[in-house]
Design an enzyme around this catalytic site. Structure first.
Site, PDB file in Angstrom:
ATOM      1  N   GLY A  61       0.521  -1.288   0.272  1.00  0.00           N
ATOM      2  CA  GLY A  61       0.371   0.280  -0.359  1.00  0.00           C
ATOM      3  C   GLY A  61       0.531   0.745   0.211  1.00  0.00           C
ATOM      4  N   GLU A  62       1.367   0.923   0.927  1.00  0.00           N
ATOM      5  CA  GLU A  62       2.845   2.665   0.904  1.00  0.00           C
ATOM      6  C   GLU A  62       3.183   2.527  -0.927  1.00  0.00           C
ATOM      7  OE1 GLU A  62       1.308   1.595   4.941  1.00  0.00           O
ATOM      8  OE2 GLU A  62       2.990   0.063   3.709  1.00  0.00           O
TER       9      GLU A  62
END
Length: 422
Positions: A61-62
């Site tokens: 996600g990051e």
């Protein structure tokens, strides 16, 4: 005391990972990926003469947040090499061959020796940590060597140790950053309250990323054939709790099509989905049938996605998007990937920690439901009330478009401060 507890944690974590790895594949990958990592780094960087931009992400996600910034920096400074590191296997295993990075590695566990050695080998001239990664010894090493360090798409909450009376150790980490790019004015206000003013409210770079994806749509094999022009619900990043709320509606609507993309695609989880959804086929099996010129069994209305990496493109085929995580765990997953296609978004009741969920509901582009009955009512209203559907879909797309621009702010700062050679 804070530093002592942190050091104990960082020393014990690898030991627990090794024990867990005996029966947990993800933990085993975490351990294996760090095996002889310094030897591999030494060999890779021995002949590297280019300036190195180091970008660190916790997980996948990051990475999606950091990706537009990495690509923009690579385009504007092609003379630089990009080093991408991950903490979690769920990021590294998916993106270890990411083409825009020159090097991709697991980040060695934080310690004074590892941090000093890592920076000595890679020699970065600019470091970007994405969202909320705070590794004390790496941060201290960057400050000691005076390497510019940026936090991108940072998100701070009042409950974090930085803002507590006992948080002096955590606050010391903030002093290592050259500049903070945060998502909200509230986050900037929290930092200002403890004396941190080198802050820009940039928004979230994920908006830029999902807009990039939507502007370059890509066909997915077999999906249009499966949908067949019928109403389509794409349910992304679902957990067991989500599937248990969805299964009744899915099983009782044979005239619609359902695409379920579980958050975890381990065999046990896939079998669980097959038990819940009575008329389902896995995507890999469906593709195999198509290649043979055959079709799925009569009555099949559900496709279970058994791979990682295509969800952000699956949403383009949806009539309605459901995003998982809101009925259990820490809350909803990435709703922007769905909303960017101007699709109504539905999710469970746990979303309050996610500003985009709150704002999208306020904008009229998303619906939160507390249980299966309200979930089914939301689906039925969206499918039966065309005006309501259009208003919700338009609001979702406009919300995402209105939040673009965070990547440009980071790039402008790098250029104005001359953090990279031209």
């Amino acid at each position: 005391m804070g530093q002592l507890l942190y050091t104990i944690f960082t020393r014990l974590y690898p030991l627990f990972a090794r024990l867990l790895g005996l029966f947990n594949p993800k933990a085993a990958k975490w351990v294996a990926g760090r095996n002889r990592v310094f030897n591999r780094l030494q060999q890779a960087f021995a002949a590297e003469k280019r300036p190195v931009i180091w970008v660190h992400c916790a997980s996948l996600g990051e990475f999606e947040q950091g990706r537009p910034v990495m690509e923009a920096l690579k385009q504007s400074h092609p003379q630089c090499a990009v080093l991408l590191t991950f903490f979690s296997p769920s990021g590294y295993e998916v993106q270890q061959h990411y083409a825009q990075a020159d090097y991709v590695y697991y980040l060695p566990m934080d310690s004074p020796r590892n941090a000093a050695r890592f920076l000595a080998i890679t020699r970065p001239v600019l470091i970007l940590f994405i969202k909320y990664e705070f590794w004390y010894y790496y941060l201290q090493a960057a400050r000691k060597q005076q390497v510019p360090l940026l936090l991108v798409s940072g998100m701070f909450r009042e409950q974090q140790p930085f803002f507590k009376w006992y948080g002096s150790f955590h606050r010391s980490m903030l002093g290592c950053f050259t500049h903070f790019f945060v998502q909200t004015p509230a986050a900037a206000g929290l930092l200002k309250h403890i004396g941190v003013t080198n802050v820009t409210v940039s928004g979230d770079t994920r908006f830029d990323r999902v807009l990039q994806i939507a502007q370059r749509p890509r066909h997915i094999d077999g999906i249009e054939d499966f949908c067949g022009g019928l109403p389509v619900l794409v349910a992304g990043s679902t957990w067991t709790d989500d599937d248990e709320e969805l299964d009744h509606y899915v099983n009782t609507h044979p005239g619609s099509r359902f695409i379920i993309a579980p958050h975890d695609i381990g065999e046990a989880r896939l079998r669980e989905c097959e038990q819940l959804y009575k008329h389902a086929i896995r995507y890999s099996a469906y593709l195999a049938l198509l290649q043979k010129g055959e079709s799925a069994a009569a009555g099949t209305n559900t496709l279970i996605i058994d791979n990682i990496g295509m969800l952000s493109r699956l949403y383009q085929y949806a009539t309605i998007c459901y995003v998982g995580g809101g009925f259990g765990g820490d809350g909803i997953h990435n709703i922007l990937e769905a909303a960017v296609y101007h699709k109504p978004v539905v999710f469970g009741p746990v979303y309050d920690k996610y500003i985009e969920g709150v704002e999208m509901i306020e904008a009229g582009g998303a619906l939160s439901v507390p249980d299966a009955l309200h979930l089914e009512a939301a689906f039925e209203r969206l499918l039966s009330d065309q005006q309501f559907y259009n208003e919700t879909a338009t609001a979702a797309g406009e919300y995402v478009a209105s939040k673009a621009g965070a990547t440009g702010m980071v790039l402008q700062y790098v250029q104005e401060k001359r953090l990279l050679t031209s």
